[in-house]
Enzyme design. Structure first.
Site, PDB file in Angstrom:
ATOM      1  N   GLY A 105       0.796  -1.220   0.000  1.00 27.82           N
ATOM      2  CA  GLY A 105       0.000   0.000   0.000  1.00 27.82           C
ATOM      3  C   GLY A 105       0.827   1.268   0.000  1.00 27.82           C
ATOM      4  CD  GLU A 106       6.179   2.854   2.652  1.00 32.15           C
ATOM      5  OE1 GLU A 106       7.251   3.486   2.545  1.00 32.15           O
ATOM      6  OE2 GLU A 106       5.999   1.916   3.469  1.00 32.15           O
ATOM      7  CB  ALA A 107       3.302   6.070  -2.552  1.00 30.98           C
TER       8      ALA A 107
END
Length: 311
Positions: A105-107
């Protein structure tokens, strides 16, 4: 002892996947302890485990590959190098690449993963894309399009013209061919890239066969199918699986047929089982077979009980 080692490896891979799903660092250490991975740890070996091992949690794999640590980045690069994208369209290559794990989920992790993918794609298709940066930008755009089209919370969906406009000048400063963007847009709209499917795959027969084929190269740890001479070593193991249902099936035929030729075939079947059991010194099979034959020879059966095989 190829088949036994193969079967043992299969069980170990399932255990290793379970360890890795619970704690990746401890899971890798466990695999080093049982000599499935080298010590010191090599990123190429870890990458092959992540690509081919069954029942791995896709979310855990994605988090591991997206980590910023040097070894994880090296493993991600080796993971991408397993794929051959030559002649494959970028959207199909991306779909294949993301099939084995869930994007984090982390960009920053997403960006790191897509950068490595784009570099690998450009290596195989230098004529199809201006450079690795261009492949990266379009890959990110595809992910955004996929989310836009298939997230129910997004009410106003992106149109084809908006997608084309968003990617103007992103292919080394030039536009992508419109037909390329149209193909990508239609493919994503009609067939979602499953980015949130974190279900661990089961170890089906077809998946195991795929793993065996994919890992049968020089660097693979799997074993190829044995030849006839090696396979004969496992006759006893195979016979141990089939003898009981075989006796049961032959008994049904023997007990119910009136045809003399069929009776002879059934008796030959019993005799064949006895010969194999005797060859492998399987006394329990012989005992079971004798008990079965004694039932047919019981006096009650000789005086009309049972079918035609009683004589």
């Amino acid at each position: 002892n190829g088949l036994r080692r193969n079967r043992h490896l299969k069980r170990r891979l399932l255990a290793c996947a379970d360890h890795f799903n619970r704690a990746p660092k401890k899971g890798l250490a466990y695999m080093q302890e049982i000599k499935l991975l080298p010590d010191p740890l090599e990123s190429k070996a870890v990458a092959r485990f992540l690509k081919f091992a069954p029942t791995l949690d896709k979310e855990v794999v994605g988090e591991y590959l997206g980590d910023h640590k040097d070894f994880n980045v090296s493993t991600l690069t080796e993971y991408a190098d397993i794929f051959d994208f030559k002649g494959v369209s970028l959207d199909r290559a991306l779909r294949s690449f993301l099939d084995g794990f869930k994007l984090p989920g982390e960009a920053q992790k997403i960006s790191r993963i897509l950068e490595v993918f784009a570099a690998r794609y450009y290596t195989g298709n230098p004529e199809a894309v201006a450079d690795a940066d261009s492949a990266y930008v379009l890959s990110y755009s595809i992910i955004m399009l996929n989310t836009d089209q298939h997230n129910p919370q997004v009410k106003r969906k992106m149109t084809l013209e908006q997608f084309v406009r968003n990617n103007r000048g992103t292919n080394g400063g030039k536009d992508w061919p419109r037909e390329t963007l149209e193909h990508i847009f239609a493919g994503i709209v009609n067939d979602e890239i499953k980015l949130t499917d974190d279900a661990a795959p089961t170890l089906t027969a077809s998946r195991w066969a795929d793993m065996m084929r994919a890992s049968s190269g020089d660097n693979g740890r799997m074993l190829t199918t044995p030849d006839a001479e090696e396979a004969s070593v496992y006759d006893a193991d195979l016979f141990g699986i089939v003898w009981s249902p075989t006796i049961a099936a032959v008994s049904v035929v023997f007990d119910h047929t009136q045809d003399e030729s069929v009776l002879k075939e059934a008796l030959d079947g019993f005799l064949g089982i006895a010969r194999i059991a005797g060859h492998h010194r399987l006394t329990d099979v012989m005992d079971h077979l004798l008990a079965t034959l004694c039932k047919f020879a019981a006096p009650a059966r000789l005086h009309g009980g049972g079918g035609g095989g009683g004589g």
